[in-house]
Design a protein around this motif. Structure first.
Motif, PDB file in Angstrom:
ATOM      1  N   ALA A  60     -55.701  92.404  81.439  1.00 51.99           N
ATOM      2  CA  ALA A  60     -54.286  92.728  81.657  1.00 51.99           C
ATOM      3  C   ALA A  60     -54.107  93.397  83.019  1.00 51.99           C
ATOM      4  O   ALA A  60     -53.131  93.130  83.727  1.00 51.99           O
ATOM      5  N   HIS A  61     -55.054  94.247  83.403  1.00 54.70           N
ATOM      6  CA  HIS A  61     -55.029  94.852  84.737  1.00 54.70           C
ATOM      7  C   HIS A  61     -55.022  93.741  85.793  1.00 54.70           C
ATOM      8  O   HIS A  61     -54.265  93.789  86.757  1.00 54.70           O
ATOM      9  N   VAL A  62     -55.891  92.760  85.589  1.00 57.70           N
ATOM     10  CA  VAL A  62     -56.038  91.676  86.561  1.00 57.70           C
ATOM     11  C   VAL A  62     -54.782  90.801  86.589  1.00 57.70           C
ATOM     12  O   VAL A  62     -54.322  90.394  87.663  1.00 57.70           O
ATOM     13  N   VAL A  63     -54.204  90.524  85.430  1.00 60.47           N
ATOM     14  CA  VAL A  63     -52.968  89.735  85.390  1.00 60.47           C
ATOM     15  C   VAL A  63     -51.859  90.456  86.160  1.00 60.47           C
ATOM     16  O   VAL A  63     -51.135  89.843  86.961  1.00 60.47           O
ATOM     17  N   LEU A  64     -51.714  91.745  85.942  1.00 60.48           N
ATOM     18  CA  LEU A  64     -50.714  92.525  86.653  1.00 60.48           C
ATOM     19  C   LEU A  64     -50.980  92.485  88.161  1.00 60.48           C
ATOM     20  O   LEU A  64     -50.073  92.233  88.957  1.00 60.48           O
ATOM     21  N   GLY A  65     -52.236  92.685  88.541  1.00 58.39           N
ATOM     22  CA  GLY A  65     -52.601  92.649  89.959  1.00 58.39           C
ATOM     23  C   GLY A  65     -52.378  91.291  90.585  1.00 58.39           C
ATOM     24  O   GLY A  65     -51.813  91.173  91.681  1.00 58.39           O
ATOM     25  N   GLU A  66     -52.796  90.242  89.900  1.00 58.27           N
ATOM     26  CA  GLU A  66     -52.634  88.897  90.453  1.00 58.27           C
ATOM     27  C   GLU A  66     -51.168  88.509  90.544  1.00 58.27           C
ATOM     28  O   GLU A  66     -50.753  87.835  91.488  1.00 58.27           O
ATOM     29  N   THR A  67     -50.374  88.931  89.585  1.00 57.10           N
ATOM     30  CA  THR A  67     -48.942  88.635  89.626  1.00 57.10           C
ATOM     31  C   THR A  67     -48.319  89.245  90.878  1.00 57.10           C
ATOM     32  O   THR A  67     -47.611  88.561  91.629  1.00 57.10           O
ATOM     33  N   LEU A  68     -48.601  90.513  91.134  1.00 56.13           N
ATOM     34  CA  LEU A  68     -48.035  91.158  92.319  1.00 56.13           C
ATOM     35  C   LEU A  68     -48.600  90.580  93.613  1.00 56.13           C
ATOM     36  O   LEU A  68     -47.863  90.343  94.575  1.00 56.13           O
ATOM     37  N   GLY A  69     -49.906  90.356  93.654  1.00 59.76           N
ATOM     38  CA  GLY A  69     -50.525  89.791  94.858  1.00 59.76           C
ATOM     39  C   GLY A  69     -50.000  88.406  95.178  1.00 59.76           C
ATOM     40  O   GLY A  69     -49.752  88.067  96.341  1.00 59.76           O
ATOM     41  N   SER A  70     -49.788  87.604  94.142  1.00 57.04           N
ATOM     42  CA  SER A  70     -49.278  86.244  94.345  1.00 57.04           C
ATOM     43  C   SER A  70     -47.836  86.247  94.838  1.00 57.04           C
ATOM     44  O   SER A  70     -47.480  85.511  95.758  1.00 57.04           O
ATOM     45  N   VAL A  71     -46.988  87.079  94.218  1.00 58.41           N
ATOM     46  CA  VAL A  71     -45.583  87.134  94.643  1.00 58.41           C
ATOM     47  C   VAL A  71     -45.485  87.673  96.069  1.00 58.41           C
ATOM     48  O   VAL A  71     -44.750  87.130  96.896  1.00 58.41           O
ATOM     49  N   SER A  72     -46.225  88.733  96.376  1.00 55.60           N
ATOM     50  CA  SER A  72     -46.193  89.286  97.734  1.00 55.60           C
ATOM     51  C   SER A  72     -46.656  88.266  98.758  1.00 55.60           C
ATOM     52  O   SER A  72     -46.066  88.145  99.840  1.00 55.60           O
ATOM     53  N   SER A  73     -47.684  87.505  98.409  1.00 58.09           N
ATOM     54  CA  SER A  73     -48.182  86.464  99.322  1.00 58.09           C
ATOM     55  C   SER A  73     -47.178  85.331  99.476  1.00 58.09           C
ATOM     56  O   SER A  73     -46.996  84.797 100.574  1.00 58.09           O
ATOM     57  N   ALA A  74     -46.507  84.964  98.380  1.00 58.47           N
ATOM     58  CA  ALA A  74     -45.484  83.915  98.447  1.00 58.47           C
ATOM     59  C   ALA A  74     -44.327  84.351  99.337  1.00 58.47           C
ATOM     60  O   ALA A  74     -43.773  83.544 100.092  1.00 58.47           O
ATOM     61  N   ILE A  75     -43.964  85.610  99.265  1.00 58.77           N
ATOM     62  CA  ILE A  75     -42.909  86.135 100.132  1.00 58.77           C
ATOM     63  C   ILE A  75     -43.344  86.012 101.592  1.00 58.77           C
ATOM     64  O   ILE A  75     -42.578  85.563 102.450  1.00 58.77           O
ATOM     65  N   HIS A  76     -44.591  86.383 101.880  1.00 52.96           N
ATOM     66  CA  HIS A  76     -45.101  86.281 103.248  1.00 52.96           C
ATOM     67  C   HIS A  76     -45.179  84.821 103.705  1.00 52.96           C
ATOM     68  O   HIS A  76     -44.862  84.517 104.857  1.00 52.96           O
ATOM     69  N   ALA A  77     -45.566  83.926 102.819  1.00 54.00           N
ATOM     70  CA  ALA A  77     -45.709  82.505 103.186  1.00 54.00           C
ATOM     71  C   ALA A  77     -44.388  81.933 103.681  1.00 54.00           C
ATOM     72  O   ALA A  77     -44.357  81.162 104.627  1.00 54.00           O
ATOM     73  N   GLY A  78     -43.290  82.300 103.027  1.00 50.47           N
ATOM     74  CA  GLY A  78     -41.972  81.853 103.463  1.00 50.47           C
ATOM     75  C   GLY A  78     -41.575  80.511 102.874  1.00 50.47           C
ATOM     76  O   GLY A  78     -42.342  79.865 102.146  1.00 50.47           O
ATOM     77  N   PRO A  79     -40.340  80.080 103.199  1.00 50.77           N
ATOM     78  CA  PRO A  79     -39.797  78.830 102.652  1.00 50.77           C
ATOM     79  C   PRO A  79     -40.660  77.613 102.995  1.00 50.77           C
ATOM     80  O   PRO A  79     -41.204  77.522 104.097  1.00 50.77           O
ATOM     81  N   GLY A  80     -40.797  76.709 102.028  1.00 49.35           N
ATOM     82  CA  GLY A  80     -41.556  75.478 102.245  1.00 49.35           C
ATOM     83  C   GLY A  80     -43.060  75.648 102.181  1.00 49.35           C
ATOM     84  O   GLY A  80     -43.811  74.706 102.410  1.00 49.35           O
ATOM     85  N   ARG A  81     -43.514  76.876 101.883  1.00 47.94           N
ATOM     86  CA  ARG A  81     -44.949  77.149 101.788  1.00 47.94           C
ATOM     87  C   ARG A  81     -45.230  77.849 100.462  1.00 47.94           C
ATOM     88  O   ARG A  81     -44.335  78.414  99.853  1.00 47.94           O
ATOM     89  N   VAL A  82     -46.458  77.778 100.014  1.00 48.49           N
ATOM     90  CA  VAL A  82     -46.865  78.426  98.766  1.00 48.49           C
ATOM     91  C   VAL A  82     -48.121  79.256  98.990  1.00 48.49           C
ATOM     92  O   VAL A  82     -48.861  79.045  99.945  1.00 48.49           O
ATOM     93  N   ALA A  83     -48.336  80.194  98.082  1.00 47.69           N
ATOM     94  CA  ALA A  83     -49.541  81.011  98.070  1.00 47.69           C
ATOM     95  C   ALA A  83     -50.354  80.620  96.840  1.00 47.69           C
ATOM     96  O   ALA A  83     -49.812  80.530  95.742  1.00 47.69           O
ATOM     97  N   MET A  84     -51.633  80.383  97.046  1.00 50.04           N
ATOM     98  CA  MET A  84     -52.527  80.039  95.936  1.00 50.04           C
ATOM     99  C   MET A  84     -53.742  80.954  95.996  1.00 50.04           C
ATOM    100  O   MET A  84     -54.402  81.061  97.044  1.00 50.04           O
ATOM    101  N   GLY A  85     -54.028  81.625  94.876  1.00 51.70           N
ATOM    102  CA  GLY A  85     -55.156  82.550  94.826  1.00 51.70           C
ATOM    103  C   GLY A  85     -56.476  81.847  95.013  1.00 51.70           C
ATOM    104  O   GLY A  85     -56.735  80.816  94.405  1.00 51.70           O
ATOM    105  N   ILE A  86     -57.319  82.422  95.882  1.00 50.37           N
ATOM    106  CA  ILE A  86     -58.654  81.851  96.089  1.00 50.37           C
ATOM    107  C   ILE A  86     -59.763  82.852  95.769  1.00 50.37           C
ATOM    108  O   ILE A  86     -60.921  82.472  95.652  1.00 50.37           O
TER     109      ILE A  86
END
Length: 149
Positions: A60-86
């Motif tokens: 659950a800690h990891v799900v919470l962390g990955e959710t925030l990390g993914s959304v923050s990265s998607a915001i940085h990526a910007g329109p027309g781009r996606v963030a995918m966890g590696i």
């Protein structure tokens, strides 16, 4: 109420609002407080997210962390781009058996093709429960490629 940056991609805002951050985030009770590429904050209840001995599940800690990390990265990526966890890792320092936990996601690196965030999960007393580090690759949205003639 979630605080969104003014320049946030309207499509991403719409997806976040209508999906609640995705089915898993919704199921886990994750609530976004603040969202940006540089810093994001969310909460999650311990109840319903525990392991057999009654403490908050490490996953659950990891799900919470990955959710925030993914959304923050998607915001940085910007329109027309996606963030995918590696890559993701977590170190659990303390346990908690009740209440609400708060995660704060801070950007470590915001590049053109990679974004790395550190997410610290704390209990109501402010004790660090876990530290999650996540790296996302930022790429063209595959849905954009299939939409072009």
């Amino acid at each position: 109420m979630t605080i969104f940056p003014e320049d946030l991609d309207p499509e991403l805002v719409e997806r976040l609002i209508t999906s609640g951050g995705g089915a898993l985030a919704k199921t886990m009770g994750i609530q976004f407080i603040e969202l940006s590429a540089e810093r994001s904050v969310a909460t999650m209840p311990v109840a319903g997210n525990t392991q057999v001995i009654g403490i908050l599940h490490g996953g659950a800690h990891v799900v919470l962390g990955e959710t925030l990390g993914s959304v923050s990265s998607a915001i940085h990526a910007g329109p027309g781009r996606v963030a995918m966890g590696i890559e993701i890792n977590a170190s659990h320092s303390k346990s908690v058996s009740s209440g609400i936990v708060t995660a704060t996601c801070t950007a470590l690196t915001l590049g053109r093709t990679l974004a790395t965030h550190e997410i610290v999960v704390r209990d109501a007393a402010g004790r660090r429960l876990s530290t999650v580090r996540m790296t996302n690759i930022l790429t063209e949205d595959p849905r954009e490629r299939t939409a072009q003639p």
